[in-house]
Scaffold this motif. Structure first.
Motif, short mmCIF file in Angstrom:
data_model
loop_
_atom_site.label_atom_id
_atom_site.label_comp_id
_atom_site.label_asym_id
_atom_site.label_seq_id
_atom_site.Cartn_x
_atom_site.Cartn_y
_atom_site.Cartn_z
N GLU A 375 -28.92 -64.08 17.85
CA GLU A 375 -27.87 -63.66 16.91
C GLU A 375 -27.48 -64.78 15.96
N ASP A 376 -27.68 -66.03 16.36
CA ASP A 376 -27.32 -67.17 15.53
C ASP A 376 -28.55 -67.68 14.78
N GLY A 377 -28.32 -68.53 13.78
CA GLY A 377 -29.40 -69.21 13.09
C GLY A 377 -29.42 -70.67 13.51
N PHE A 378 -30.54 -71.37 13.21
CA PHE A 378 -30.72 -72.71 13.77
C PHE A 378 -31.18 -73.71 12.71
N GLN A 379 -30.43 -74.82 12.64
CA GLN A 379 -30.77 -75.96 11.80
C GLN A 379 -31.02 -77.20 12.66
N ALA A 380 -30.27 -77.32 13.75
CA ALA A 380 -30.38 -78.47 14.65
C ALA A 380 -31.59 -78.33 15.56
N SER A 381 -32.14 -79.45 15.99
CA SER A 381 -33.26 -79.45 16.92
C SER A 381 -32.75 -79.35 18.35
N PRO A 382 -33.47 -78.65 19.24
CA PRO A 382 -33.00 -78.45 20.61
C PRO A 382 -33.05 -79.73 21.44
N ALA A 383 -32.39 -79.67 22.59
CA ALA A 383 -32.46 -80.71 23.61
C ALA A 383 -32.92 -80.07 24.91
N ILE A 384 -33.49 -80.88 25.79
CA ILE A 384 -33.91 -80.40 27.11
C ILE A 384 -33.11 -81.17 28.16
N HIS A 385 -32.42 -80.43 29.02
CA HIS A 385 -31.59 -81.02 30.06
C HIS A 385 -32.04 -80.47 31.40
N ASP A 386 -32.58 -81.34 32.27
CA ASP A 386 -33.18 -80.87 33.52
C ASP A 386 -34.20 -79.77 33.19
N ASN A 387 -34.01 -78.58 33.73
CA ASN A 387 -34.91 -77.46 33.46
C ASN A 387 -34.23 -76.42 32.58
N ALA A 388 -33.43 -76.91 31.66
CA ALA A 388 -32.71 -76.01 30.75
C ALA A 388 -32.93 -76.45 29.31
N LEU A 389 -32.89 -75.47 28.43
CA LEU A 389 -33.00 -75.70 26.99
C LEU A 389 -31.61 -75.58 26.39
N ILE A 390 -31.15 -76.66 25.74
CA ILE A 390 -29.84 -76.68 25.10
C ILE A 390 -30.07 -76.57 23.59
N VAL A 391 -29.57 -75.49 23.00
CA VAL A 391 -29.87 -75.21 21.60
C VAL A 391 -28.57 -75.02 20.82
N ARG A 392 -28.45 -75.77 19.74
CA ARG A 392 -27.27 -75.65 18.88
C ARG A 392 -27.59 -74.75 17.70
N GLY A 393 -26.85 -73.66 17.59
CA GLY A 393 -26.97 -72.79 16.44
C GLY A 393 -25.95 -73.17 15.37
N VAL A 394 -25.89 -72.38 14.33
CA VAL A 394 -24.92 -72.63 13.27
C VAL A 394 -23.50 -72.46 13.80
N ARG A 395 -23.30 -71.51 14.71
CA ARG A 395 -21.96 -71.22 15.22
C ARG A 395 -21.82 -71.40 16.73
N HIS A 396 -22.93 -71.44 17.46
CA HIS A 396 -22.86 -71.43 18.91
C HIS A 396 -23.74 -72.52 19.53
N LEU A 397 -23.42 -72.84 20.78
CA LEU A 397 -24.25 -73.70 21.61
C LEU A 397 -24.75 -72.84 22.77
N TYR A 398 -26.07 -72.87 23.01
CA TYR A 398 -26.70 -72.05 24.04
C TYR A 398 -27.29 -72.93 25.15
N ARG A 399 -27.31 -72.37 26.35
CA ARG A 399 -28.10 -72.94 27.44
C ARG A 399 -29.01 -71.84 27.99
N PHE A 400 -30.33 -72.10 27.96
CA PHE A 400 -31.31 -71.18 28.51
C PHE A 400 -32.01 -71.84 29.69
N GLU A 401 -32.21 -71.06 30.76
CA GLU A 401 -32.95 -71.54 31.92
C GLU A 401 -33.54 -70.35 32.64
N SER A 402 -34.58 -70.59 33.42
CA SER A 402 -35.25 -69.49 34.12
C SER A 402 -34.32 -68.86 35.13
N LYS A 403 -34.31 -67.54 35.14
CA LYS A 403 -33.46 -66.78 36.07
C LYS A 403 -34.28 -66.27 37.24
#
Length: 403
Positions: A375-403
């Motif tokens: 839903e968000d757009g992305f200008q910033a580059s992601p970060a990797i924390h442990d086994n999670a992907l930390i992604v900064r969007g224009v309006r939000h910060l996301y954490r993705f990890e395997s469920k």
């Protein structure tokens, strides 16, 4: 369990602790979506394209008001996404023009144990205590008209914090003492840009520290040329002329070569042997390429393969030794890409301006793993924390990890 710096692989700067956008052993999900593998999503105040950095179980990033009159550093709990700190670093009575596609908080911080170094271009650089939020030192006396906004991220080498100021009016490099903020050295670029148009002198690149044949050097891209310096003294070691402007990608080092993306021009990507002295433009360039080379996103180097994705969504795999194209493939729907990709577990993750996410294999044959749209757009580059992907969007910060 709360992670600490010994348990977690810290993502300490632009493109991570390895400085190349990779965390090879991390296990990230192969599919990224609002309803798949999303641990949390939170709103981030202000406007900023700086990438997240992590230390222990804390995520840090910078932001600013859209007008640039206030600049902040924020931190979040990596497990829950709860905001932990919101620190106003600078106030500005006067700001210069910043292009709508840029922000006043685009440079990525550098974090160490107990300290974070934040940089907002000529608006100021500061070192903060990460536990108390107190400012240890600041510098607001360096002049530079970034014209379209700052973009170069600081790097740490030894006791120095090294920053490029490649602006419309002046172009130079500074090393601050990271403990005191004192200037250790300053070097003007002294580049013949071939024009009086300051817009063609600007760059947004971040340096790369290299050790080769017993010589330590920091390689700092600019418009038209890239220059290597002794990081301790600031002495110029070599320079290579490649043309172009607005260089933003961080150089990579491997196979005895420095890979430099110039941003534009006939030699927009070159591989250079870093053992020369003086002008090495005609003697140390092993190969050059201009086909579907990204202007903004940095590349991924894995052994003898160089992976990249252009601003227009063309993914490429090159032989990093010869420069020959192994494969090229347009991915996604053709939307613009400005953030740099990351690689983990043999997969490359790319995030687009309009929210498109493409995951493909880092292999000798193109393999699309997944494609989705957030839903968000992305200008910033992601970060990797442990086994999670930390992604900064224009309006939000996301954490993705395997469920």
């Amino acid at each position: 369990m709360v992670a600490n710096s010994s348990m977690a692989e810290n993502w300490t700067q632009f493109r991570g602790a390895n400085t190349d956008g990779t965390a090879a052993d991390a296990k990230l999900p192969g599919e990224i979506a609002e309803d798949k593998n999303l641990a949390w999503k939170i709103e981030v105040p202000g406007k900023g394209w700086s990438s997240p950095v992590t230390w222990g179980n804390e995520i840090w990033l910078t932001t600013a008001t859209p007008e640039g009159d206030e600049m902040f550093v924020l931190s979040y709990d990596a497990t829950s996404g709860k905001q932990l700190k919101n620190i106003k670093v600078f106030e500005n009575d006067v700001t210069r023009f910043c292009h709508p596609t840029n922000s006043f908080a685009s440079p990525t911080p550098v974090i160490e144990d107990g300290r974070i170094y934040v940089h907002f271009g000529s608006y100021g650089t500061a070192c903060l205590n990460t536990k108390t939020g107190e400012k240890i030192w600041e510098r607001r006396d360096l002049e530079c008209n970034h014209w379209r906004g700052p973009g170069s991220s600081p790097i740490v080498d030894g006791d120095n914090l090294i920053v490029s100021y490649d602006g419309f009016d002046v172009q130079y490099v500074v090393a601050f003492n990271k403990d005191t903020g004192k200037t250790e050295w300053k070097q003007d670029r002294n580049i013949d840009y071939g024009t009086d148009n300051g817009d063609r002198k600007k760059a947004y690149g971040t340096g790369q520290v290299v050790e080769f044949d017993g010589r330590r050097q920091v390689v700092l891209p600019s418009a038209v040329e890239t220059i290597s310096y002794d990081p301790a003294s600031g002495k110029e070691l070599w320079r290579v002329r490649h043309g172009g402007m607005n260089a933003a990608a961080r150089p990579l080092f491997g196979n005895g070569l420095i890979y430099i993306a110039a941003g534009s021009g006939e030699r927009s990507l070159i591989a250079v042997r870093p053992d020369g002295n003086g002008d090495i433009s005609d003697s140390h360039v092993e190969w050059g390429s201009s086909k579907s080379v990204p202007r903004r996103p940095s590349q991924i180097l894995i052994g003898e393969r160089l992976f990249m994705i252009s601003d227009q969504g063309v993914a490429s795999c090159l032989d990093a030794v010869s420069g020959e194209i192994v494969w090229q493939k347009r991915v996604g729907s053709g939307g613009e890409i400005r953030s740099s990709p990351v690689m983990a577990g043999g997969l490359i993750y790319s995030f687009g301006v309009e929210g498109e996410v493409v995951v493909f294999a880092a292999s000798d044959e193109f393999e699309l793993v997944s494609q989705s749209k957030l839903e968000d757009g992305f200008q910033a580059s992601p970060a990797i924390h442990d086994n999670a992907l930390i992604v900064r969007g224009v309006r939000h910060l996301y954490r993705f990890e395997s469920k």
